[in-house]
Design an enzyme around this catalytic site. Structure first.
Site, PDB file in Angstrom:
ATOM      1  N   HIS A 118       0.852  -1.191   0.000  1.00 16.85           N
ATOM      2  CA  HIS A 118       0.000   0.000   0.000  1.00 16.85           C
ATOM      3  C   HIS A 118       0.885   1.237   0.000  1.00 16.85           C
ATOM      4  CE1 HIS A 118      -4.230  -1.435   1.443  1.00 16.85           C
ATOM      5  NE2 HIS A 118      -3.686  -2.289   0.572  1.00 16.85           N
ATOM      6  N   TYR A 155      -9.280   5.678   7.422  1.00 19.27           N
ATOM      7  CA  TYR A 155      -9.413   6.008   8.848  1.00 19.27           C
ATOM      8  C   TYR A 155     -10.413   7.156   8.940  1.00 19.27           C
ATOM      9  CZ  TYR A 155      -5.060   3.489   9.960  1.00 19.27           C
ATOM     10  OH  TYR A 155      -4.091   2.527  10.151  1.00 19.27           O
ATOM     11  N   PRO A 173      -4.329   0.440  18.607  1.00 24.36           N
ATOM     12  CA  PRO A 173      -4.043  -0.025  17.233  1.00 24.36           C
ATOM     13  C   PRO A 173      -4.245   1.048  16.155  1.00 24.36           C
ATOM     14  CG  PRO A 173      -6.031  -1.049  18.098  1.00 24.36           C
ATOM     15  CD  PRO A 173      -5.425  -0.299  19.221  1.00 24.36           C
ATOM     16  N   LYS A 183       0.856   0.043  15.100  1.00 23.61           N
ATOM     17  CA  LYS A 183       2.240  -0.022  15.583  1.00 23.61           C
ATOM     18  C   LYS A 183       2.555  -1.228  16.467  1.00 23.61           C
ATOM     19  CE  LYS A 183       3.611   3.424  13.404  1.00 23.61           C
ATOM     20  NZ  LYS A 183       4.116   2.897  12.148  1.00 23.61           N
ATOM     21  N   TYR A 206       3.833   6.690   9.995  1.00 27.90           N
ATOM     22  CA  TYR A 206       2.953   5.535   9.732  1.00 27.90           C
ATOM     23  C   TYR A 206       3.731   4.398   9.069  1.00 27.90           C
ATOM     24  CZ  TYR A 206      -1.289   2.962   8.544  1.00 27.90           C
ATOM     25  OH  TYR A 206      -2.256   1.990   8.461  1.00 27.90           O
TER      26      TYR A 206
END
Ligand code: FAS
Ligand code: PHB
Length: 400
Positions: A82, A212, A304, A308, A395
Site C-alpha cells: 500500500h 481512517y 491499534p 504499531k 505511519y
C-alpha cells in the site's frame, strides 16, 4: 543442542523465550539463524495462538526483518503493498501518499499469517517449543545463571531449564514484566475511554487502501486482509458487549461513520470473526533486568490506531537479536544498549499512536469545540505537505 533429562524436556539451553506470539517466534527464528539455541515456552496451544485475529499492516522495516528471518516468501507472494491511505472527516476524505512523501510503503499481511509462517519455520529449525505450559517462574535473572521453572500441561510436576538469558515475549498479561523486583520498573499508562469492535468478513474491501474515519458518532476503520477478506472496526464505549452488536447493527453504524461514497459502495456479509479490544497506551521502563529482556507487548502497548503494536514487537526483537548475537560473538556491549535503544523507538510510536487516537476518536465528554478542533487538525493535514510528510514517515515506520 540442548542438554536433556529423562523427562523429555531440556534442562539447559542458551536462551529461554517466554511466549509464542510474533515476538517470541521471530526472536527464536533470528537466533536459530545465528546458531543460537532457544527453547520457547507458550501458555496456549499452537492452534489457539494461530486462531488469534490481530494486526494487519506491516511497516517496511518489519518486512525487511521477516525476509531476513527467512519467512518472507509467502509475505512477498500474498502481501499487498500500500503506497498510501485515506483519512476522512465531515463527509470528505483525502489521501496520504506514503511513497511520494516518505519514499516507503506499508504491506497488508495479517499477523495470523506471520505467526503461521514463523511456526512453520520453527518446526523446521528443530528447536524445542513447549505448549500449554503453566505456572512459569523466572528465577535468578539478576545472576549469571538464570533459570525458568514451569509445569507442563496439567501435570503436577515442575521442570527447570537453566539458560544464559531469558526473553520475556509473553505479552501484556504475561509473567515476565511482573517478575521484575518491586520498585525496579517504572510504568507509564493511559487507558482510553473506548474500545474497538472489529469484524472480519469474506467480502471485497470497500476501498483499495485503508480509510481512517473521524466522525461525531465515533471512529471507524476500513481495512482488509486480501481481495476477498475485509477487516472493519468501529469505536465503541467501554463495557460494550458483543451480544449487543449483531452484524446488522455493526454495518449500519459503520455506514454512518464513513464517507457517503464509501457507505454506498460497502459490500456487507456475515462476520466470520467479531471481537472487542480495549485501547491503552502503556510503556514499562527499563526493558531489561540483568539477564531478563522484555520484547513486544510484554513491555509496551499502543492503541491499534497507528498500526504499531506488531511493528514495535518486530523492532524490539531486531535489537534484542543483535544484542544476543553480539554477546555470543564476543561483544556484550549491545546488551546494555538494548533497553534505551528499543525505548527510543517505542516512545516515538507511542506518541504517534496517541496522536492518531486523539485526532480520530470521539471522547465521551467531548464538546462541539473539541470535535471542530479534530476536524481542523485533519483539514490542516489535508493542506500541509509538511504535516502529511510527518504522518507518512511515522505511519510507514521510523528508521531502526
Ligand atoms: P502477544 O500477546 O501476541 O503474544 C504473547 C504470547 O505469550 C501469547 O501467545 C500468550 O499466550 C503467551 N503467554 C502469555 N503469558 C504467558 C506465560 N506466563 N507463559 C508462557 N506464555 C505466555 N497491533 C496492530 O499493529 N494492529 C492491530 O490491529 C492490533 N489489534 C490487536 C487486537 C487485540 C485484541 C490485541 C490483544 C492486540 C492487537 N494488536 C494490534 C497488537 C498485537 O498485534 C500485538 O502488538 C502483538 O501481538 C505483539 O506480539 P507479542 O509481543 O508477541 O505479544
Ligand atoms: C487491521 O487491518 O487489522 C488494522 C489496520 C490498521 C490499523 C489497525 C488494524 O491501524
Amino acid at each position: 543442542m540442548a542438554a536433556w533429562n529423562g523427562t523429555g524436556f531440556p534442562k539447559r539451553t542458551q536462551v529461554v523465550i517466554i511466549g509464542g506470539g510474533p515476538a517470541g517466534l521471530l526472536l527464536g527464528q533470528l537466533l536459530h539463524r545465528s546458531g543460537i539455541e532457544a527453547v520457547l515456552l507458550e501458555r496456549r496451544s499452537r492452534d489457539y495462538v494461530l486462531g488469534r485475529i490481530r494486526a494487519g499492516v506491516l511497516e517496511s522495516g518489519t518486512v525487511d526483518v521477516l525476509r531476513r528471518a527467512g519467512v518472507g516468501t509467502r509475505l512477498d507472494a500474498e502481501g499487498i503493498p500500500h503506497d498510501g491511505c485515506y483519512l476522512s472527516f465531515a463527509n470528505r476524505g483525502f489521501r496520504i501518499d506514503f511513497f511520494a512523501l516518505a519514499g516507503r510503503r506499508v504491506t497488508v499481511y495479517g499477523q495470523t499469517e506471520i505467526t503461521a509462517d514463523l511456526y512453520g519455520a520453527r518446526e523446521l529449525s528443530g528447536d524445542t517449543t513447549i505448549h500449554n505450559v503453566e505456572n512459569v517462574v523466572l528465577e535468578d535473572f539478576d545472576s549469571e545463571s538464570p533459570h525458568v521453572t514451569f509445569a507442563p500441561d496439567g501435570s503436577g510436576t515442575r521442570h527447570r531449564i537453566d539458560c544464559d538469558f531469558i526473553a520475556g515475549c509473553d505479552g501484556f498479561h504475561g509473567v515476565s514484566r511482573k517478575s521484575f523486583p518491586r520498585g525496579t520498573i517504572r510504568e507509564f499508562e493511559r487507558v482510553y475511554p473506548f474500545g474497538w469492535l472489529g469484524v472480519l468478513s469474506e467480502t471485497p474491501p470497500v476501498n483499495e487502501e485503508l480509510i481512517y474515519a473521524n466522525h461525531e458518532r465515533g471512529f471507524a476503520l476500513c481495512s482488509m486482509r486480501n481481495p476477498n477478506l475485509s477487516r472493519y472496526y468501529i469505536q465503541v464505549g467501554q463495557g460494550e458487549r458483543l451480544e449487543d452488536w449483531p452484524d446488522t447493527r455493526f454495518w449500519d453504524e459503520l455506514r454512518r461513520r464513513i464517507p457517503v461514497s464509501a457507505a454506498e459502495a460497502l459490500i456487507t456479509g456475515p462476520s466470520i470473526e467479531k471481537s472487542i479490544a480495549p485501547l491503552r497506551s502503556f510503556v514499562a521502563e527499563p526493558m531489561r533486568r540483568g539477564r531478563l529482556f522484555l520484547a513486544g507487548d510484554a513491555a509496551h502497548i499502543v492503541p491499534p490506531t497507528g498500526a504499531k503494536g506488531l511493528n514495535l514487537a518486530v523492532s524490539d526483537v531486531h535489537y534484542l537479536h543483535d544484542a544476543l548475537a553480539g554477546h555470543y560473538g564476543g561483544d556484550s556491549s549491545a546488551l546494555d544498549r538494548y533497553s534505551p535503544r528499543a525505548l527510543d523507538r517505542v516512545w516515538m510510536a507511542v506518541r504517534f499512536s496517541w496522536w492518531m487516537t486523539n485526532t480520530l476518536h470521539r471522547y465521551p465528554d467531548q464538546t462541539v469545540f473539541d470535535q471542530r478542533m479534530q476536524e481542523t487538525e485533519l483539514a490542516h493535514l489535508d493542506i500541509s505537505e509538511a504535516a502529511k510528510r510527518s504522518m507518512a514517515e511515522n505511519y510507514t515506520g521510523l528508521p531502526y
